[in-house]
Design an enzyme around this catalytic site. Structure first.
Site, PDB file in Angstrom:
ATOM      1  N   GLY A   1      -2.703 -73.448  89.622  1.00 20.96           N
ATOM      2  CA  GLY A   1      -1.586 -74.326  90.011  1.00 20.96           C
ATOM      3  C   GLY A   1      -2.068 -75.419  90.950  1.00 20.96           C
ATOM      4  O   GLY A   1      -1.792 -76.611  90.753  1.00 20.96           O
ATOM      5  N   HIS A   2      -2.821 -75.014  91.980  1.00 16.84           N
ATOM      6  CA  HIS A   2      -3.386 -76.007  92.905  1.00 16.84           C
ATOM      7  C   HIS A   2      -4.296 -76.976  92.134  1.00 16.84           C
ATOM      8  O   HIS A   2      -4.268 -78.186  92.365  1.00 16.84           O
ATOM      9  CB  HIS A   2      -4.238 -75.326  93.984  1.00 16.84           C
ATOM     10  CG  HIS A   2      -3.477 -74.429  94.910  1.00 16.84           C
ATOM     11  ND1 HIS A   2      -3.675 -73.069  94.934  1.00 16.84           N
ATOM     12  CD2 HIS A   2      -2.554 -74.691  95.856  1.00 16.84           C
ATOM     13  CE1 HIS A   2      -2.904 -72.531  95.862  1.00 16.84           C
ATOM     14  NE2 HIS A   2      -2.205 -73.492  96.446  1.00 16.84           N
TER      15      HIS A   2
ATOM     16  N   ARG B   1       0.129 -65.789  97.085  1.00 20.70           N
ATOM     17  CA  ARG B   1       0.643 -64.474  97.491  1.00 20.70           C
ATOM     18  C   ARG B   1       0.554 -63.441  96.360  1.00 20.70           C
ATOM     19  O   ARG B   1       0.622 -62.240  96.624  1.00 20.70           O
ATOM     20  CB  ARG B   1       2.076 -64.587  97.989  1.00 20.70           C
ATOM     21  CG  ARG B   1       2.184 -65.289  99.340  1.00 20.70           C
ATOM     22  CD  ARG B   1       3.623 -65.283  99.851  1.00 20.70           C
ATOM     23  NE  ARG B   1       3.726 -65.839 101.190  1.00 20.70           N
ATOM     24  CZ  ARG B   1       3.853 -67.136 101.453  1.00 20.70           C
ATOM     25  NH1 ARG B   1       3.888 -68.009 100.480  1.00 20.70           N
ATOM     26  NH2 ARG B   1       3.941 -67.552 102.710  1.00 20.70           N
TER      27      ARG B   1
HETATM   28  P1  AMP Z   1       0.296 -73.814  99.064  1.00 18.49           P
HETATM   29  O1  AMP Z   1      -1.176 -73.659  99.142  1.00 18.49           O
HETATM   30  O2  AMP Z   1       1.025 -72.608  98.584  1.00 18.49           O
HETATM   31  O3  AMP Z   1       0.875 -74.427 100.320  1.00 18.49           O
HETATM   32  O4  AMP Z   1       0.544 -74.905  97.917  1.00 18.49           O
HETATM   33  C1  AMP Z   1      -0.060 -76.159  97.971  1.00 18.49           C
HETATM   34  C2  AMP Z   1       0.587 -77.030  96.917  1.00 18.49           C
HETATM   35  O5  AMP Z   1       0.376 -76.446  95.626  1.00 18.49           O
HETATM   36  C3  AMP Z   1       2.117 -77.164  97.100  1.00 18.49           C
HETATM   37  O6  AMP Z   1       2.509 -78.490  96.810  1.00 18.49           O
HETATM   38  C4  AMP Z   1       2.647 -76.183  96.087  1.00 18.49           C
HETATM   39  O7  AMP Z   1       3.944 -76.494  95.623  1.00 18.49           O
HETATM   40  C5  AMP Z   1       1.622 -76.322  94.969  1.00 18.49           C
HETATM   41  N1  AMP Z   1       1.641 -75.133  94.122  1.00 18.49           N
HETATM   42  C6  AMP Z   1       1.618 -73.838  94.522  1.00 18.49           C
HETATM   43  N2  AMP Z   1       1.723 -73.021  93.456  1.00 18.49           N
HETATM   44  C7  AMP Z   1       1.804 -73.819  92.360  1.00 18.49           C
HETATM   45  C8  AMP Z   1       1.931 -73.572  90.956  1.00 18.49           C
HETATM   46  N3  AMP Z   1       2.009 -72.346  90.467  1.00 18.49           N
HETATM   47  N4  AMP Z   1       1.993 -74.645  90.124  1.00 18.49           N
HETATM   48  C9  AMP Z   1       1.921 -75.909  90.613  1.00 18.49           C
HETATM   49  N5  AMP Z   1       1.810 -76.206  91.921  1.00 18.49           N
HETATM   50  C10 AMP Z   1       1.751 -75.174  92.780  1.00 18.49           C
END
Ligand code: AMP
Length: 288
Positions: free
Chosen positions: A35-36, A189
């Site tokens: 996703g990232h 998570r």
């Molecule tokens: P985080 O590391 O959880 O703070 O996420 C960093 C960025 O990645 C944020 O903009 C999230 O919305 C995005 N993100 C997290 N999980 C996903 C996913 N499964 N698909 C797309 N973007 C994601």
């Protein structure tokens, strides 16, 4: 890939490029997954320079255990970013973001209900922390485009208000949620789910789809009840499941064909809190 740990170095490096090269910025908290990487790839496609930050921001955690247990896989993250072709990793420690000599304020942004419903209601102070850190990171990385995930739908709406208020030149690009083959939204998570919870976890996405499959409707309550029953039948503890307008996040009791809505949930799988959402109709959301 260049790894910069100091805010000053990162700012000066990017300042020298600004104007000649377009800069895309992807803020993350690490424990990177596909996703990232889809955000990184979009930025690489659109921009000359892609900057990813990894910083587990303490001010956005309302639960100290969640902060303590947040997964960290920094070596693997660096390899993934390198393999993807990211140009710069900004990897600060807390002092670089919140130095003693700098008051890092929560920017004053008119949020209306965006700040008080769903995640805002259940995680007091969370969005203040998000606004604080993103504001600081934008000052350091001075991007032209900011990439965020639909997975954190409320967060990207709030950040879009931040941009409209203080950073009118930065374009927000919101990227659809990357999912595992069985539908579970990818999340850092997820690494903490044991085998049993991991097997049950697709129920979250299925429950959102169950609601979507009954739309439009003049009464949303029976659909929400069905989704709740499905989740609690698998022992998830549901914090909220909401059908809301996708601009204002105001809760809806009925949904007509013309509405653009978001169906959001937060559940506990044992100790682990997971969120997910889907748009209805699909692809209804236009990023700004
Ligand atoms: P985080 O590391 O959880 O703070 O996420 C960093 C960025 O990645 C944020 O903009 C999230 O919305 C995005 N993100 C997290 N999980 C996903 C996913 N499964 N698909 C797309 N973007 C994601």
């Amino acid at each position: 890939m260049i790894i910069l740990k100091r805010s000053k170095d990162c700012y000066e490096f990017l300042r020298a490029l600004k104007g000649n090269k377009s800069i895309g910025f992807v803020p993350t908290m690490g424990a990177l997954h596909e996703g990232h990487l889809s955000l990184i790839k979009s930025s690489m496609y659109d921009c000359n320079i892609t900057v990813c930050s990894i910083f587990v921001n303490p001010t956005q955690f309302n639960n100290p255990d969640d902060l303590e247990n947040y997964p960290s896989t920094i070596e693997q993250d660096v390899s993934l970013l390198e393999a993807t072709g990211c140009d710069i990793l900004f990897l600060p420690d807390a002092y670089e973001i919140y130095p003693d000599n700098l008051e890092v304020k929560v920017p004053d942004v008119q949020l209306d209900e965006l700040g008080t419903v769903m995640e805002g209601a259940k995680r007091p102070g969370h969005f203040d922390g998000v606004l604080q850190v993103v504001n600081r990171l934008l000052q350091i990385t001075i991007p032209d485009r900011l990439y965020m995930g639909q997975k954190d739908f409320q967060q990207q709406l709030i950040i879009s208000r931040l941009l409209k208020t203080y950073y009118k030149d930065i374009v927000l690009v919101t990227i659809p949620t990357a999912r595992e083959k069985d539908g579970l939204a990818m999340s850092s998570r997820n690494k903490r789910l044991d085998k049993e919870w991991r097997q049950k976890a697709p129920t979250i996405f299925e429950s959102l789809n169950l609601i979507a499959s009954g739309l439009p409707t003049v009464n949303i309550d029976p659909l929400i009840q069905k989704a709740l029953d499905k989740l609690s039948g698998q022992n998830f503890v549901v914090e909220y499941i909401e059908v809301a307008d996708s601009d204002t996040l105001l809760s809806l009791k009925k949904v007509s064909e013309k509405d653009k809505i978001i169906i959001c949930t937060a559940v506990y799988a044992g100790e682990i809190r997971l969120i997910d959402n889907i748009l209805w109709p699909e692809n209804a959301f236009q990023s700004t």
